[in-house]
Structures are given as C-alpha cells and as structure tokens.
Design a protein around this motif. Structure first.
Motif, PDB file in Angstrom:
ATOM      1  N   SER A   1     -10.778  13.487  11.175  1.00 35.12           N
ATOM      2  CA  SER A   1     -10.251  12.808   9.993  1.00 35.12           C
ATOM      3  C   SER A   1      -9.135  13.648   9.384  1.00 35.12           C
ATOM      4  N   MET A   2      -8.266  12.979   8.653  1.00 35.50           N
ATOM      5  CA  MET A   2      -7.230  13.707   7.930  1.00 35.50           C
ATOM      6  C   MET A   2      -6.620  12.820   6.863  1.00 35.50           C
ATOM      7  N   THR A   3      -5.914  13.444   5.944  1.00 30.76           N
ATOM      8  CA  THR A   3      -5.231  12.738   4.868  1.00 30.76           C
ATOM      9  C   THR A   3      -3.745  13.046   4.914  1.00 30.76           C
ATOM     10  N   LEU A   4      -2.948  12.005   4.941  1.00 32.35           N
ATOM     11  CA  LEU A   4      -1.500  12.141   4.812  1.00 32.35           C
ATOM     12  C   LEU A   4      -1.163  12.032   3.330  1.00 32.35           C
ATOM     13  N   GLN A   5      -0.397  13.005   2.865  1.00 35.79           N
ATOM     14  CA  GLN A   5      -0.079  13.037   1.445  1.00 35.79           C
ATOM     15  C   GLN A   5       1.275  12.389   1.162  1.00 35.79           C
ATOM     16  N   CYS A   6       1.364  11.729   0.008  1.00 33.49           N
ATOM     17  CA  CYS A   6       2.619  11.132  -0.447  1.00 33.49           C
ATOM     18  C   CYS A   6       2.704  11.285  -1.955  1.00 33.49           C
ATOM     19  N   ALA A   7       3.827  11.810  -2.428  1.00 28.69           N
ATOM     20  CA  ALA A   7       4.047  11.962  -3.861  1.00 28.69           C
ATOM     21  C   ALA A   7       5.465  11.534  -4.198  1.00 28.69           C
ATOM     22  N   GLN A   8       5.607  10.869  -5.350  1.00 21.35           N
ATOM     23  CA  GLN A   8       6.945  10.487  -5.813  1.00 21.35           C
ATOM     24  C   GLN A   8       7.101  10.897  -7.271  1.00 21.35           C
ATOM     25  N   ASP A   9       8.345  11.245  -7.623  1.00 20.29           N
ATOM     26  CA  ASP A   9       8.615  11.742  -8.965  1.00 20.29           C
ATOM     27  C   ASP A   9       9.541  10.808  -9.736  1.00 20.29           C
ATOM     28  N   MET A  10       9.560   9.536  -9.358  1.00 21.03           N
ATOM     29  CA  MET A  10      10.468   8.572  -9.983  1.00 21.03           C
ATOM     30  C   MET A  10       9.737   7.607 -10.921  1.00 21.03           C
ATOM     31  N   ASN A  11       8.453   7.846 -11.123  1.00 17.42           N
ATOM     32  CA  ASN A  11       7.639   6.993 -11.998  1.00 17.42           C
ATOM     33  C   ASN A  11       7.595   5.540 -11.493  1.00 17.42           C
TER      34      ASN A  11
ATOM     35  N   VAL B   1      -6.935   4.035   1.393  1.00 16.19           N
ATOM     36  CA  VAL B   1      -6.026   4.575   0.394  1.00 16.19           C
ATOM     37  C   VAL B   1      -6.708   4.566  -0.959  1.00 16.19           C
ATOM     38  N   SER B   2      -6.149   5.337  -1.875  1.00 16.25           N
ATOM     39  CA  SER B   2      -6.557   5.315  -3.269  1.00 16.25           C
ATOM     40  C   SER B   2      -5.337   5.650  -4.107  1.00 16.25           C
ATOM     41  N   ARG B   3      -5.343   5.274  -5.352  1.00 14.57           N
ATOM     42  CA  ARG B   3      -4.201   5.550  -6.254  1.00 14.57           C
ATOM     43  C   ARG B   3      -4.776   5.952  -7.612  1.00 14.57           C
ATOM     44  N   SER B   4      -5.054   7.235  -7.741  1.00  7.34           N
ATOM     45  CA  SER B   4      -5.638   7.725  -8.994  1.00  7.34           C
ATOM     46  C   SER B   4      -4.559   8.076 -10.012  1.00  7.34           C
ATOM     47  N   THR B   5      -3.346   8.339  -9.574  1.00 10.05           N
ATOM     48  CA  THR B   5      -2.236   8.628 -10.475  1.00 10.05           C
ATOM     49  C   THR B   5      -1.025   7.809 -10.058  1.00 10.05           C
ATOM     50  N   THR B   6      -0.059   7.691 -10.932  1.00 11.86           N
ATOM     51  CA  THR B   6       1.182   6.988 -10.580  1.00 11.86           C
ATOM     52  C   THR B   6       1.921   7.722  -9.461  1.00 11.86           C
ATOM     53  N   GLU B   7       1.849   9.058  -9.450  1.00  8.33           N
ATOM     54  CA  GLU B   7       2.668   9.854  -8.557  1.00  8.33           C
ATOM     55  C   GLU B   7       2.165   9.907  -7.115  1.00  8.33           C
ATOM     56  N   ASP B   8       0.867   9.835  -6.900  1.00  5.20           N
ATOM     57  CA  ASP B   8       0.299  10.149  -5.591  1.00  5.20           C
ATOM     58  C   ASP B   8      -0.364   8.943  -4.931  1.00  5.20           C
TER      59      ASP B   8
END
Lengths: 110, 115
Positions: B18-28, B66-73
C-alpha cells in the motif's frame, strides 16, 4: 455519455508549417472546452479555452473555435516552431467531471 | 509560486503493498482531482473533490481511496497495489468560479510502477 475524440498522432511538421489538430466531442448540455499542452516530464498546462458556442480561444499563436453545430474544437496554428513540440490534449468540462482526449503528439523539425 | 505539488515523483511497489500519493495546492482551490495517464488512453479521472469533506468517484475509482480533510491536501491511497495500477498519476486543482468552467492546474505527476 460525455467523450472527446482527437485525431491520432503522432504528427510531424517542418518549422513554419500550418498545424491543425482535430477534436470532436459528445456532451449533454453546454460544456466548456479546453486545449492543454504537455511537455516531456511535466504536467498539463492550459493552452486555451472556450466556454460557449462560437467563442474563440487563443494563446501563443494557437486558436480554436467552439463549433456547436459540428461539435468540434479544432486546434490551429499558422506557423509552428520547434518549441511547440509537445503532446496536445483536448478536454471537455460539462460539470464536476472533466473528460480528456487521448492526446496528439506533435514534433516540429527545423 | 508552488501551485500543485505532488510527491513522490517516482515510486516502485510490489504487488499487494500500500502507499499514499500526496497532493497539495496553495491556491485555495475548491476543486481537486486525481487522474491516471496511460498510453493511448489519455487522462482518466479517478476521484475528485469539490471541497473539504466532500469526495466523489470518477471514471476509474476501483482500487483507490481519497479523503479531503483540508482545502489544501488531497491524498490518493492505493490499499493493495496491482500491476494494472502502473501508470503516471496527476493531481489537479481549480477554482469553482461561476461553475465548472475554470481551467485545471496540474502537478508534475507521480510515475508509479507495480512489480
């Protein structure tokens, strides 16, 4: 359902040649249409967009016109450069999902 | 001027890991999505989110969470990797604006190989 069909590649042109990449779509409602470009090893970048029928999107010498009657959004450029070598994707955004074509690889030779 | 950041850029897994691919954005951006890119198939939507706490399935969701706990991630999880999941994965984000006609901003991708 929604879908995008692009002309098959790869396409090879000489510098300063005219470019056309065909794109047709199937969609319900009134979608927005996009062209994205992908350079090697990178993500996709927006090239141009059109949000309603008869709109013309343009950027960096590329143009595409949203034709509802023919359900098309063909990409054109009058004079290609070596730096235009990339993969081009047509995309459809009818709502909360986006649909991409299979991509057309363009190589421009000096 | 980070935009959309994906990590890792490359990964090799064995079948069943198993693994998690990370994605983050800083544009709100409200809208975030994951695609996979396979030769001759273009980009296919896996999952998407229109805001924190809201996710939905795309065209090819099986085998991915997937999950979306914050706007950024917006992380993408492979619970038990299979060779069919070998692909290049792209995360993208966009503002919702007046609808869903805003262009998407893409990360540079994660190349994943499953042996």
């Amino acid at each position: 359902g929604n879908s995008v069909t692009q002309m098959e590649g790869p396409v090879t042109l000489s510098e300063e040649a005219f470019l056309t990449i065909n794109c047709t779509y199937t969609a319900t409602g009134y979608p927005s249409l996009f062209w994205y470009v992908q350079y090697p090893g990178e993500g996709l970048q927006l090239l141009l967009k059109a949000t309603k029928a008869d709109d013309k999107g343009s950027n960096k010498g590329f143009e595409a016109t949203y034709r509802k009657e023919t359900t098309s959004f063909h990409l054109e450029k009058g004079s290609v450069q070596v730096s235009d070598s990339a993969v081009y994707f047509c995309a459809l955004g009818p709502g909360n999902q986006f649909y991409f074509g299979t991509g057309t690889s363009l190589t421009v030779i000096p | 001027n980070a935009g959309v950041t994906q990590t890792p850029k490359f990964q090799v897994l064995k079948t069943g890991q198993s693994m998690t691919l990370q994605c983050a954005q800083d544009m709100n951006h409200e809208y975030m999505s994951w695609y996979r890119q396979d030769p001759g198939m273009g980009l296919r939507l896996i999952h998407y989110s229109v805001g924190a706490g809201i996710t939905d399935q795309g065209e090819v969701p099986n085998g991915y969470n997937v999950s979306r706990s914050t706007t950024e991630d917006f992380p993408l999880r492979l619970l038990s990797a299979a060779p069919s999941q070998t692909s290049v994965y792209f995360c993208a984000s966009s503002s919702l604006g007046t609808g869903f006609d805003q262009p998407q901003h893409f990360g540079d991708g994660t190349r994943l190989s499953i042996l």
